[in-house]
Motif scaffolding. Structure first.
Motif, PDB file in Angstrom:
ATOM      1  N   ASP A  38     -67.939   4.205  60.598  1.00 59.37           N
ATOM      2  CA  ASP A  38     -67.891   2.766  60.871  1.00 59.37           C
ATOM      3  C   ASP A  38     -68.791   2.379  62.043  1.00 59.37           C
ATOM      4  N   GLN A  39     -69.328   3.362  62.770  1.00 64.83           N
ATOM      5  CA  GLN A  39     -70.198   3.096  63.922  1.00 64.83           C
ATOM      6  C   GLN A  39     -71.689   3.176  63.580  1.00 64.83           C
ATOM      7  N   ILE A  40     -72.016   3.554  62.348  1.00 69.04           N
ATOM      8  CA  ILE A  40     -73.412   3.740  61.957  1.00 69.04           C
ATOM      9  C   ILE A  40     -74.068   2.396  61.661  1.00 69.04           C
ATOM     10  N   VAL A  41     -75.180   2.129  62.336  1.00 74.33           N
ATOM     11  CA  VAL A  41     -75.958   0.918  62.068  1.00 74.33           C
ATOM     12  C   VAL A  41     -76.571   1.046  60.671  1.00 74.33           C
ATOM     13  N   GLY A  42     -76.496   0.013  59.883  1.00 75.24           N
ATOM     14  CA  GLY A  42     -77.042   0.041  58.531  1.00 75.24           C
ATOM     15  C   GLY A  42     -76.169   0.790  57.542  1.00 75.24           C
ATOM     16  N   ARG A  43     -74.889   0.947  57.871  1.00 74.51           N
ATOM     17  CA  ARG A  43     -73.994   1.729  57.020  1.00 74.51           C
ATOM     18  C   ARG A  43     -73.864   1.161  55.611  1.00 74.51           C
ATOM     19  N   ASN A  44     -74.191  -0.109  55.420  1.00 68.64           N
ATOM     20  CA  ASN A  44     -74.094  -0.701  54.081  1.00 68.64           C
ATOM     21  C   ASN A  44     -75.152  -0.132  53.125  1.00 68.64           C
ATOM     22  N   LEU A  45     -76.127   0.622  53.642  1.00 62.58           N
ATOM     23  CA  LEU A  45     -77.160   1.227  52.800  1.00 62.58           C
ATOM     24  C   LEU A  45     -76.732   2.578  52.223  1.00 62.58           C
ATOM     25  N   TYR A  46     -75.624   3.123  52.723  1.00 65.29           N
ATOM     26  CA  TYR A  46     -75.207   4.473  52.354  1.00 65.29           C
ATOM     27  C   TYR A  46     -74.064   4.482  51.350  1.00 65.29           C
ATOM     28  N   SER A  47     -73.933   5.618  50.688  1.00 65.13           N
ATOM     29  CA  SER A  47     -72.745   5.959  49.923  1.00 65.13           C
ATOM     30  C   SER A  47     -71.998   7.004  50.742  1.00 65.13           C
ATOM     31  N   TRP A  48     -70.690   7.101  50.531  1.00 71.82           N
ATOM     32  CA  TRP A  48     -69.844   7.940  51.385  1.00 71.82           C
ATOM     33  C   TRP A  48     -69.011   8.877  50.548  1.00 71.82           C
ATOM     34  N   GLY A  49     -68.754  10.067  51.079  1.00 72.37           N
ATOM     35  CA  GLY A  49     -67.913  10.997  50.348  1.00 72.37           C
ATOM     36  C   GLY A  49     -67.515  12.191  51.180  1.00 72.37           C
ATOM     37  N   VAL A  50     -66.990  13.207  50.493  1.00 71.11           N
ATOM     38  CA  VAL A  50     -66.447  14.395  51.147  1.00 71.11           C
ATOM     39  C   VAL A  50     -66.839  15.628  50.331  1.00 71.11           C
ATOM     40  N   VAL A  51     -67.138  16.716  51.032  1.00 68.75           N
ATOM     41  CA  VAL A  51     -67.414  17.994  50.381  1.00 68.75           C
ATOM     42  C   VAL A  51     -66.078  18.539  49.880  1.00 68.75           C
ATOM     43  N   ASN A  52     -65.959  18.745  48.572  1.00 67.10           N
ATOM     44  CA  ASN A  52     -64.686  19.196  48.021  1.00 67.10           C
ATOM     45  C   ASN A  52     -64.698  20.649  47.584  1.00 67.10           C
ATOM     46  N   ARG A  53     -65.865  21.255  47.552  1.00 65.72           N
ATOM     47  CA  ARG A  53     -65.960  22.673  47.197  1.00 65.72           C
ATOM     48  C   ARG A  53     -67.141  23.252  47.944  1.00 65.72           C
TER      49      ARG A  53
END
Length: 90
Positions: A38-53
């Motif tokens: 939530d602190q990243i400037v321009g965060r609306n340009l990214y997709s977000w996720g988690v390493v699951n394996r």
């Protein structure tokens, strides 16, 4: 989603998934907030996720449970491990 497996050893692999859209209401919002997304400037340009394996082959660059951000410009896809999320939400 990114998924790969070593040809010589199927136990060695990596699985990462991500979702586009705002942080508010994101399925992994608690993890993303703890990792500071939530602190990243321009965060609306990214997709977000988690390493699951993740297997030992990938230990030096990315770990299971790491929160990632992904962005694509043309053909290149950049994936960056941002940090750890909230382990309680996994």
């Amino acid at each position: 989603m990114l998924s790969c497996q070593a040809r010589t050893d199927p136990t060695q692999g990596l699985g990462v998934n991500w979702v586009s859209g705002p942080l508010d209401g994101h399925p992994r919002q608690p993890d993303l907030t703890v990792a500071g997304m939530d602190q990243i400037v321009g965060r609306n340009l990214y997709s977000w996720g988690v390493v699951n394996r993740q297997a030992a082959l990938w230990n030096s660059c990315i770990s299971r449970g790491d929160v990632i951000r992904a962005v694509q410009a043309g053909r290149p896809l950049a994936i960056k491990a941002q940090g750890k999320g909230n382990a309680a939400s996994r």
